[in-house]
Design an enzyme around this catalytic site. Structure first.
Site, short mmCIF file in Angstrom:
data_model
loop_
_atom_site.label_atom_id
_atom_site.label_comp_id
_atom_site.label_asym_id
_atom_site.label_seq_id
_atom_site.Cartn_x
_atom_site.Cartn_y
_atom_site.Cartn_z
N ARG A 198 7.30 -5.42 3.20
CA ARG A 198 6.03 -6.08 2.87
C ARG A 198 5.85 -6.00 1.36
O ARG A 198 5.78 -4.92 0.79
CB ARG A 198 4.84 -5.42 3.57
N GLU B 173 -4.76 -12.18 7.81
CA GLU B 173 -5.66 -11.03 7.81
C GLU B 173 -7.02 -11.35 7.21
O GLU B 173 -7.77 -10.44 6.84
CB GLU B 173 -5.00 -9.86 7.07
N HIS C 173 0.81 -1.21 0.00
CA HIS C 173 0.00 0.00 0.00
C HIS C 173 0.85 1.27 0.00
O HIS C 173 0.31 2.36 -0.22
CB HIS C 173 -0.94 0.01 1.20
#
Length: 261
Positions: A77, A156, A52
């Site tokens: 990530r 998640e 993101h």
């Protein structure tokens, strides 16, 4: 800091000490930002967000040496299902890869394949920046990298939570990392964004217990300083604190409050 392997091996070495580590979370793809945060004594590591945040492989490669210059490890990530990126960021010298949306043992095994050298995986050879940062010769890096290049599968979703034991059982997976925001959305069926709510807290407790039972590590993203403090007190191995943009806003607000009274 690790005696062998420098900042590249420092994360695994620090985790073996059993003290919760706090990482800054960076999405602004400017190496100087991560370098400034790495200079803060309270941060044990820096995490670069390629999912993101604005980081791509080139930005990661430029940032890792600045963080390593402070004697600290870098995590990255990677984007969803971008397992082909894993070996490249490890080659750049990151100490751990966090892979989002790993929902099954099969996906976890695919992650391990790209992150580990044989016999655990099929990572190809070419870690020239990592070699330079680690100070190790090629033979020593090859023998030791599977131990200090860590793989963390993100839990998640409801599917991942249900499969957490199977994910943790995969050889080559060193631990899991919880994304509370996405987990809150998944567990509520899309009805709420509530990363600090009771449902997510219960899921975190469950995941931590399963990681401990498997003898593996668990990290978590903390959306606020208060939640980060709780996560440290709860004994998570790694707590990623907010984001660089949020930290910048907090610092600006504190300074403006001082100036304006």
């Amino acid at each position: 800091m690790a005696e062998r392997g420098g900042a590249v091996a420092a994360l695994a070495a620090r985790m073996r000490e059993g003290t919760p580590l706090v990482s800054a979370w960076c999405g602004i793809p400017e190496p100087a930002v991560a370098g400034l945060l790495a200079a803060e004594p309270g941060f044990d590591a820096i995490t670069l967000d390629m999912q993101h945040g604005g980081f791509d492989e080139a930005a990661v490669a430029r940032t890792v040496p600045l963080v390593a210059a402070r004697g600290k490890p870098t995590l990255a990530r990677v984007p969803v299902a971008a397992f082909n990126t894993v070996s490249r960021v490890l080659d750049a010298g990151v100490s751990a890869v966090i892979a989002p949306m790993v929902n099954s043992a099969e996906e976890a095994a695919m992650l391990a394949t790209f992150a580990k050298y044989p016999p655990l995986g099929a990572r190809s050879w070419g870690p020239l920046p990592a070699l330079a940062l680690s100070g190790l010769g090629g033979d020593h890096y090859l023998k030791e990298a599977n131990g200090f290049c860590l793989t963390l599968a993100m839990v998640e979703t409801r599917e991942a939570l249900d499969a957490v034991d199977a994910i943790l059982a995969v050889e080559g997976i060193d631990g899991i990392f919880i994304g509370p925001s996405d987990l809150s959305i998944a567990l509520s069926g899309g009805a709420a964004l509530d990363p600090g709510g009771s449902v997510v807290r219960a899921a975190l407790d469950h995941a931590k217990a399963r990681a401990r039972a498997a003898g593996k590590r668990i990290g978590v993203y903390a959306h606020s300083p208060a939640r980060g403090r709780e996560n440290v007190q709860e004994g998570f191995d790694l707590v990623a604190l907010m984001g660089d943009g949020a930290l910048l806003r907090l610092g600006a607000q504190a300074a403006l409050n001082e100036v304006r009274g």
